[in-house]
Design an enzyme around this catalytic site. Structure first.
Site, short mmCIF file in Angstrom:
data_model
loop_
_atom_site.label_atom_id
_atom_site.label_comp_id
_atom_site.label_asym_id
_atom_site.label_seq_id
_atom_site.Cartn_x
_atom_site.Cartn_y
_atom_site.Cartn_z
N CYS A 87 0.82 -1.21 0.00
CA CYS A 87 0.00 0.00 0.00
C CYS A 87 0.86 1.27 0.00
CB CYS A 87 -0.99 -0.05 1.15
SG CYS A 87 -2.43 0.98 0.86
N HIS A 192 -3.24 -5.32 1.70
CA HIS A 192 -2.57 -5.54 2.99
C HIS A 192 -2.61 -7.01 3.40
CE1 HIS A 192 -2.29 -1.26 4.28
NE2 HIS A 192 -3.29 -1.14 3.45
N GLU A 194 -0.89 -8.43 5.50
CA GLU A 194 -0.51 -8.60 6.91
C GLU A 194 -1.71 -8.60 7.85
OE1 GLU A 194 -0.15 -5.97 5.11
OE2 GLU A 194 -0.61 -4.15 6.25
N1 LIG Z 1 -3.31 1.85 3.66
C1 LIG Z 1 -2.43 2.62 3.10
O1 LIG Z 1 -1.21 2.37 3.16
C2 LIG Z 1 -2.95 3.85 2.45
C3 LIG Z 1 -1.95 4.61 1.62
C4 LIG Z 1 -2.26 6.08 1.63
N2 LIG Z 1 -3.51 6.37 0.96
C5 LIG Z 1 -1.10 6.85 1.00
O2 LIG Z 1 -1.27 7.51 0.04
O3 LIG Z 1 -0.02 6.75 1.50
#
Ligand SMILES: NC(=O)CC[C@H](N)C(=O)O
Length: 229
Positions: A87, A192, A194
């Site tokens: 992410c 994610h 995890e």
């Molecule tokens: N769950 C996340 O890691 C979101 C990422 C977040 N929207 C960002 O731009 O960093």
């Protein structure tokens, strides 16, 4: 460069300036890696691989610079350190951010353009089962679909020719969007892994780390073999 021998457990760091660090440490430990937090350049030098967790990439970018980690991270990524970004971690590994803020820097390494918060504000988070291109060389032995959890996730808007697409959104308005990639020793997912009990994605990464360590120890031995040949 790591000083650990190939006989010891791989030591895998989790970048611990911000984000869901604990969950990744637990997943890596469950797979038999020595999982450690990385907040200082000296700690980064000791690891065989690194996870950049989910969180908020703008904050992570600022903190990485404040902790003097940016230059060493960029260098180790360029030298071939295996890194898995989830992410916000995917955003940190991307070479480009679509419509990025001028003050946000990434570490880069993956020849991809990511779009932050790509799924829109109405859909802060969602879950989907995805087909996943499990690696046969990394020998984690995984098969089957992945139950992916997306939280304010990015997608990969464009991927260069050396980037392997591992998964795409399977249904809905964003069907077909790329959400998992690999390029060399770098791996990233928009989602994610995890958060649940499924450790297959982490296992893929641990096997990339193990393979890289083996390669490195072979490379250290081969000059001697040439000398004696
Ligand atoms: N769950 C996340 O890691 C979101 C990422 C977040 N929207 C960002 O731009 O960093």
């Amino acid at each position: 460069m790591s000083t650990t021998s190939t006989l010891t457990l791989p030591r895998i760091g989790v970048l611990a300036v911000q984000g869901d660090v604990r969950e990744h440490l637990a997943a890596l430990s469950a797979l038999g890696a020595e999982a450690v937090t990385v907040r200082r350049p000296a700690e980064l030098e000791q690891v065989d691989g690194l996870v950049i967790p989910g969180g908020e990439s703008t904050v992570m970018d600022k903190l990485v610079r404040a902790f003097d980690l940016r230059e060493p991270l960029v260098r180790r990524i360029r030298e071939g350190l295996p890194v898995y970004g989830s992410c916000a971690g995917m955003i940190m590994l991307a070479d480009r951010i679509a419509d990025g803020r001028p003050d946000q820097q990434t570490l880069g390494g993956l020849d991809i353009t990511v779009r932050r918060n790509a799924f829109g504000r109405q859909v802060d988070s969602f879950e989907q089962d995805l087909d996943y291109a499990w690696s046969d060389t990394a020998s984690s032995g995984a098969t089957g679909t992945v139950h992916a959890v997306f939280i304010r996730a990015p997608w990969v808007e464009q991927a260069g020719p050396d980037v392997q697409v591992l998964a795409r959104v399977s249904e809905g308005a964003a069907a077909g969007r790329i959400v998992a990639v690999r390029q060399g020793n770098l791996m990233a997912t928009s989602f994610h892994p995890e958060v649940g009990a499924d450790r297959r994605i982490h296992a893929e990464f641990v096997s990339i780390v193990r393979a890289h360590r083996l390669q490195q120890s072979d490379a250290r031995q081969s000059p001697e073999r040439e000398d004696t040949a």
